[in-house]
Write a protein that holds these residues in place. Structure first.
Motif, mmCIF file in Angstrom:
data_model
loop_
_atom_site.group_PDB
_atom_site.id
_atom_site.type_symbol
_atom_site.label_atom_id
_atom_site.label_comp_id
_atom_site.label_asym_id
_atom_site.label_seq_id
_atom_site.Cartn_x
_atom_site.Cartn_y
_atom_site.Cartn_z
ATOM 1 N N LEU A 24 -41.351 -13.823 -62.889
ATOM 2 C CA LEU A 24 -40.767 -14.129 -61.584
ATOM 3 C C LEU A 24 -40.335 -15.592 -61.507
ATOM 4 O O LEU A 24 -39.205 -15.907 -61.130
ATOM 5 N N ILE A 25 -41.222 -16.508 -61.886
ATOM 6 C CA ILE A 25 -40.924 -17.942 -61.794
ATOM 7 C C ILE A 25 -39.805 -18.311 -62.757
ATOM 8 O O ILE A 25 -38.865 -19.035 -62.411
ATOM 9 N N TRP A 26 -39.885 -17.811 -63.998
ATOM 10 C CA TRP A 26 -38.869 -18.120 -65.009
ATOM 11 C C TRP A 26 -37.492 -17.641 -64.553
ATOM 12 O O TRP A 26 -36.491 -18.349 -64.675
ATOM 13 N N THR A 27 -37.432 -16.421 -64.021
ATOM 14 C CA THR A 27 -36.152 -15.874 -63.572
ATOM 15 C C THR A 27 -35.594 -16.665 -62.398
ATOM 16 O O THR A 27 -34.395 -16.936 -62.333
ATOM 17 N N TYR A 28 -36.460 -17.052 -61.471
ATOM 18 C CA TYR A 28 -35.988 -17.816 -60.313
ATOM 19 C C TYR A 28 -35.416 -19.162 -60.749
ATOM 20 O O TYR A 28 -34.326 -19.555 -60.320
ATOM 21 N N LEU A 29 -36.127 -19.893 -61.612
ATOM 22 C CA LEU A 29 -35.649 -21.198 -62.040
ATOM 23 C C LEU A 29 -34.368 -21.075 -62.856
ATOM 24 O O LEU A 29 -33.518 -21.976 -62.837
ATOM 25 N N GLY A 30 -34.207 -19.976 -63.572
ATOM 26 C CA GLY A 30 -33.001 -19.805 -64.369
ATOM 27 C C GLY A 30 -31.784 -19.428 -63.549
ATOM 28 O O GLY A 30 -30.655 -19.683 -63.948
ATOM 29 N N ARG A 31 -32.017 -18.798 -62.363
ATOM 30 C CA ARG A 31 -30.892 -18.306 -61.567
ATOM 31 C C ARG A 31 -30.647 -19.096 -60.294
ATOM 32 O O ARG A 31 -29.598 -18.968 -59.678
ATOM 33 N N SER A 32 -31.626 -19.895 -59.861
ATOM 34 C CA SER A 32 -31.496 -20.552 -58.559
ATOM 35 C C SER A 32 -30.322 -21.511 -58.528
ATOM 36 O O SER A 32 -30.089 -22.290 -59.450
ATOM 37 N N ALA A 33 -29.580 -21.451 -57.423
ATOM 38 C CA ALA A 33 -28.447 -22.362 -57.231
ATOM 39 C C ALA A 33 -28.912 -23.776 -56.944
ATOM 40 O O ALA A 33 -28.146 -24.734 -57.092
ATOM 41 N N LEU A 34 -30.198 -23.933 -56.553
ATOM 42 C CA LEU A 34 -30.711 -25.269 -56.259
ATOM 43 C C LEU A 34 -30.947 -26.087 -57.516
ATOM 44 O O LEU A 34 -30.850 -27.306 -57.514
ATOM 45 N N VAL A 35 -31.291 -25.383 -58.609
ATOM 46 C CA VAL A 35 -31.583 -26.089 -59.860
ATOM 47 C C VAL A 35 -30.262 -26.473 -60.510
ATOM 48 O O VAL A 35 -29.370 -25.649 -60.678
ATOM 49 N N SER A 36 -30.115 -27.746 -60.862
ATOM 50 C CA SER A 36 -28.876 -28.211 -61.475
ATOM 51 C C SER A 36 -28.639 -27.515 -62.799
ATOM 52 O O SER A 36 -29.568 -27.047 -63.451
ATOM 53 N N GLU A 37 -27.360 -27.422 -63.211
ATOM 54 C CA GLU A 37 -27.025 -26.698 -64.441
ATOM 55 C C GLU A 37 -27.706 -27.313 -65.650
ATOM 56 O O GLU A 37 -28.127 -26.630 -66.569
ATOM 57 N N THR A 38 -27.846 -28.637 -65.661
ATOM 58 C CA THR A 38 -28.507 -29.305 -66.789
ATOM 59 C C THR A 38 -29.956 -28.874 -66.887
ATOM 60 O O THR A 38 -30.449 -28.483 -67.948
ATOM 61 N N ASP A 39 -30.667 -28.922 -65.725
ATOM 62 C CA ASP A 39 -32.067 -28.527 -65.730
ATOM 63 C C ASP A 39 -32.229 -27.061 -66.055
ATOM 64 O O ASP A 39 -33.159 -26.657 -66.747
ATOM 65 N N SER A 40 -31.302 -26.222 -65.541
ATOM 66 C CA SER A 40 -31.376 -24.794 -65.832
ATOM 67 C C SER A 40 -31.226 -24.542 -67.325
ATOM 68 O O SER A 40 -31.923 -23.733 -67.908
ATOM 69 N N SER A 41 -30.324 -25.258 -67.964
ATOM 70 C CA SER A 41 -30.130 -25.101 -69.406
ATOM 71 C C SER A 41 -31.378 -25.527 -70.163
ATOM 72 O O SER A 41 -31.809 -24.878 -71.108
ATOM 73 N N LEU A 42 -31.980 -26.631 -69.741
ATOM 74 C CA LEU A 42 -33.188 -27.083 -70.402
ATOM 75 C C LEU A 42 -34.308 -26.070 -70.272
ATOM 76 O O LEU A 42 -35.046 -25.799 -71.215
ATOM 77 N N LEU A 43 -34.428 -25.480 -69.053
ATOM 78 C CA LEU A 43 -35.466 -24.490 -68.834
ATOM 79 C C LEU A 43 -35.285 -23.280 -69.739
ATOM 80 O O LEU A 43 -36.224 -22.816 -70.381
ATOM 81 N N LEU A 44 -34.055 -22.784 -69.800
ATOM 82 C CA LEU A 44 -33.805 -21.577 -70.579
ATOM 83 C C LEU A 44 -33.954 -21.820 -72.071
ATOM 84 O O LEU A 44 -34.204 -20.902 -72.834
ATOM 85 N N ASN A 45 -33.784 -23.067 -72.507
ATOM 86 C CA ASN A 45 -33.955 -23.395 -73.916
ATOM 87 C C ASN A 45 -35.390 -23.791 -74.250
ATOM 88 O O ASN A 45 -35.669 -24.302 -75.327
ATOM 89 N N SER A 46 -36.290 -23.604 -73.282
ATOM 90 C CA SER A 46 -37.717 -23.884 -73.483
ATOM 91 C C SER A 46 -37.972 -25.339 -73.857
ATOM 92 O O SER A 46 -38.925 -25.649 -74.573
ATOM 93 N N ALA A 47 -37.135 -26.238 -73.368
ATOM 94 C CA ALA A 47 -37.298 -27.651 -73.719
ATOM 95 C C ALA A 47 -37.823 -28.478 -72.567
ATOM 96 O O ALA A 47 -38.022 -29.662 -72.713
#
Length: 612
Positions: A24-47
């Motif tokens: 749930l948390i991972w999906t929200y952070l990956g899709r949320s419009a509030l999270v900037s694209e840079t941060d979203s990319s970092l999250l999805l790359n496990s970095a």
């Protein structure tokens, strides 16, 4: 500024194996419009997250420059093995999320009995918001209607159990059937982001109080932004579905079956569509189903021994030049059953749940208890589900707790089917079958149309203009089932216009509430970029006498003034509407003027602005 979110529990048992890797948390952070694209990319790359044996830490940037820190603890063992860490996590949290799978009853019971009290004790009356998320689609989506079947009651966590847990913790309860954009982005994300904003506002308020003493040298105080006006409240209308069908029996409009005693005296009139919707005996009697379809000897025997129908009039061929057909004549062979038939019909038309009242009425007419039991047994056989065994106690308790649900399931079987249909609507080159009894009972305009001095009262084929086929089908579905699920705001508005045309006020209110709910759930970014014209919705609401919705839309435009004032459609508002919006706008023009003056003053003094 930062916001700390702590999530407890494992929700992955609520989905199929393909979804097991997503949380749930991972999906929200990956899709949320509030999270900037840079941060979203970092999250999805496990970095951008740090793993701990007890929890996973995520970090992201939201609302531009606010740091979001999330600790996801899928194992509740942290409370047993490392109480100090769990206590610190709760102490530092601004928001707490409790997750569980709706298909893991044992795990939920453990959370409810052991860990929920620990969290409540750790909070120690602190005003930290708690969100309880019931995740996944229940394995038995539609429970068995058999009164003896309990196969789906022990494996899934019901909504009432989740709501009860939320009440004990003072939490917000959410059901997330899927990890898609609606449930994650708008539903879960909307609630979580609301609490984020509340937390930031609280921290800003505390920060402002601390800075207030150190900035006394400022001769001008920052302007205070008032809260927007409260939106008008729309009250829903209670369902009158059962009373509509009950009144149909009283007025006997569009009756197509007449019951006679064995000496050929007329006993009662009824409607095949209603009788067949609750009983397989009547389906067999009126040739809606064959004995091969039912395959239950007790139902077949009941139909043969209790009734005798005029077979030539059971399924008459519909005459396209006339809607009138001779009613089916049915002889009731059982004299005791025949004497109580009117009470039995009232029992069926009222939803078939007042079993004790039926017993009382039959006992008044039949003094002999043996005859009373015989008639009640006949009623149970009529209401019997093929292949199921009805006992007296189970039938009484089942019917008292769960009506036959004419509005939700039974009449739905005959929606948009030609079975027993006695009218056809011609719309956009297609035909839609319907049943006059249902239409007359549920819609006053239809009742006047089919029973008054109108051409439609003697026509089998009735044309419909000004409405799309999909909208009219949704309208008919509501008449049959007392529920509707619009796919979009525009479809809801089309259905509202149809409901206003046929004067079905409750359906109008349902559409109004749907439109309001959808608009309220839109984030400001989506509201600013959407192609949906709220002013056009306002025009249609006013034109079709939806005063509550039009009033709410005006307040909605005023409360989001900075967004709508930049849209071209804003110029389409009338002078009266523009004056209303300007009067109730948020933020007010006075506040913006004061804010501009305050900024100029701060910059002229070369001081740090406590607002910006």
């Amino acid at each position: 500024m930062s916001v700390h979110v702590v999530a407890f529990g494992n929700e992955r048992g609520g989905f199929s194996e393909d979804d097991q890797q997503r949380s749930l948390i991972w999906t929200y952070l990956g899709r949320s419009a509030l999270v900037s694209e840079t941060d979203s990319s970092l999250l999805l790359n496990s970095a951008n997250y740090v793993r701990n044996p007890a929890f996973t830490e995520y970090q992201a940037c939201v609302f531009g420059n606010v740091r979001l820190v999330v600790h996801d603890c899928p194992l509740w063992d942290i409370f047993d093995s490392d109480w100090y860490t769990s206590r610190n996590l709760i102490g530092e949290a601004d928001i707490i999320v409790i997750k569980y799978s709706v298909n893991d009853k044992s795990s939920f019971q453990e959370v409810k009995d052991i860990y929920a009290p620990l969290i409540k004790k750790a909070l120690n009356h602190c005003s930290i918001p708690v969100i309880i998320s019931a995740v996944g689609a229940r394995q038995n989506e539609v429970p068995c209607t058999c009164p003896l079947c309990i196969s789906d009651r022990g494996s899934c966590v019901t909504a009432s159990e989740g709501i009860q847990l939320a009440k004990e913790l003072g939490a917000t309860y959410l059901e997330l059937h899927s990890l898609n954009d609606f449930y994650i982005g708008k539903y879960f994300g909307g609630v979580l982001e609301y609490f984020m904003i509340q937390s930031l506002n609280q921290k800003s308020s505390e920060k402002m109080k601390k800075r207030k003493k150190s900035h006394k040298c400022h001769g001008v105080k920052p302007p205070q932004l008032d809260q927007p006006e409260k939106m008008p409240i729309l009250k829903g209308e209670a369902s009158h579905y059962d009373s509509d069908l009950h009144n149909l029996l009283f007025c006997c409009q569009c009756a197509d079956v007449v019951f006679y005693s064995e000496d050929l005296k007329e006993v009662a009139e009824a409607h095949r569509i209603v009788l067949c919707s609750v009983s397989h005996v009547f389906m067999l009697l009126f040739n809606v189903k064959s004995p091969a379809d039912i395959q239950d000897s007790s139902i077949i025997r009941t139909a043969q021994t209790l009734f005798a129908a005029n077979r030539q009039a059971v399924l008459p061929v519909l005459n396209h030049n006339s809607s009138c057909n001779s009613p089916v004549r049915v002889i009731v062979k059982d004299s005791f059953f025949c004497s109580c038939l009117s009470d039995i019909l009232h029992f069926i038309y009222s939803g078939a749940f007042q079993w004790e009242l039926l017993e009382e009425h039959i006992k008044k007419k039949l003094k002999d208890l043996g005859n009373v039991e015989l008639v009640l047994e006949r009623v149970k056989c009529i209401l019997k589900i093929p292949g199921k065994v009805n006992s007296s106690r189970n039938c009484r308790s089942y019917l008292s707790k769960r009506p036959l649900q004419l509005c939700n399931s039974s009449l739905r079987l005959f929606f948009n089917t030609t079975v027993l249909a006695d009218v056809m609507f011609k719309i956009q080159g297609a035909t839609v079958p319907a049943h006059k009894a249902v239409l007359v009972a549920r819609c006053e305009v239809m009742a006047a149309m089919f029973n008054g001095n109108y051409a439609e009262s003697n026509s089998f084929l009735v044309p419909v203009y000004g409405i799309s086929k999909d909208t009219f089908l949704s309208f008919l579905e509501y008449l049959y089932t007392d529920s509707c699920c619009p796919a979009s705001i525009l479809q809801a508005m089309s259905l509202l216009i149809c409901a206003e045309m046929y004067q079905v006020s409750r359906l109008q209110h349902i559409c109004e509430l749907y439109i309001i709910t959808q608009l309220q759930s839109m984030p400001s970014r989506e509201l600013a970029s959407t192609s949906l014209s709220v002013v056009s919705l306002l025009r249609k609401a006013k034109f079709h006498n939806s005063d509550c919705l039009s009033n709410w839309l005006l307040h909605f435009i005023a409360s989001n003034y900075l967004i709508f004032s930049q849209k071209p459609e804003f110029e389409d508002l009338s002078v009266e509407e523009r004056n209303f919006v300007e009067m109730h706008r948020w933020p007010s023009s006075m506040y913006l003027k004061q804010l501009a003056e305050y900024r100029n003053y701060i910059h002229s003094r070369k001081c740090h602005c406590v607002v910006m």
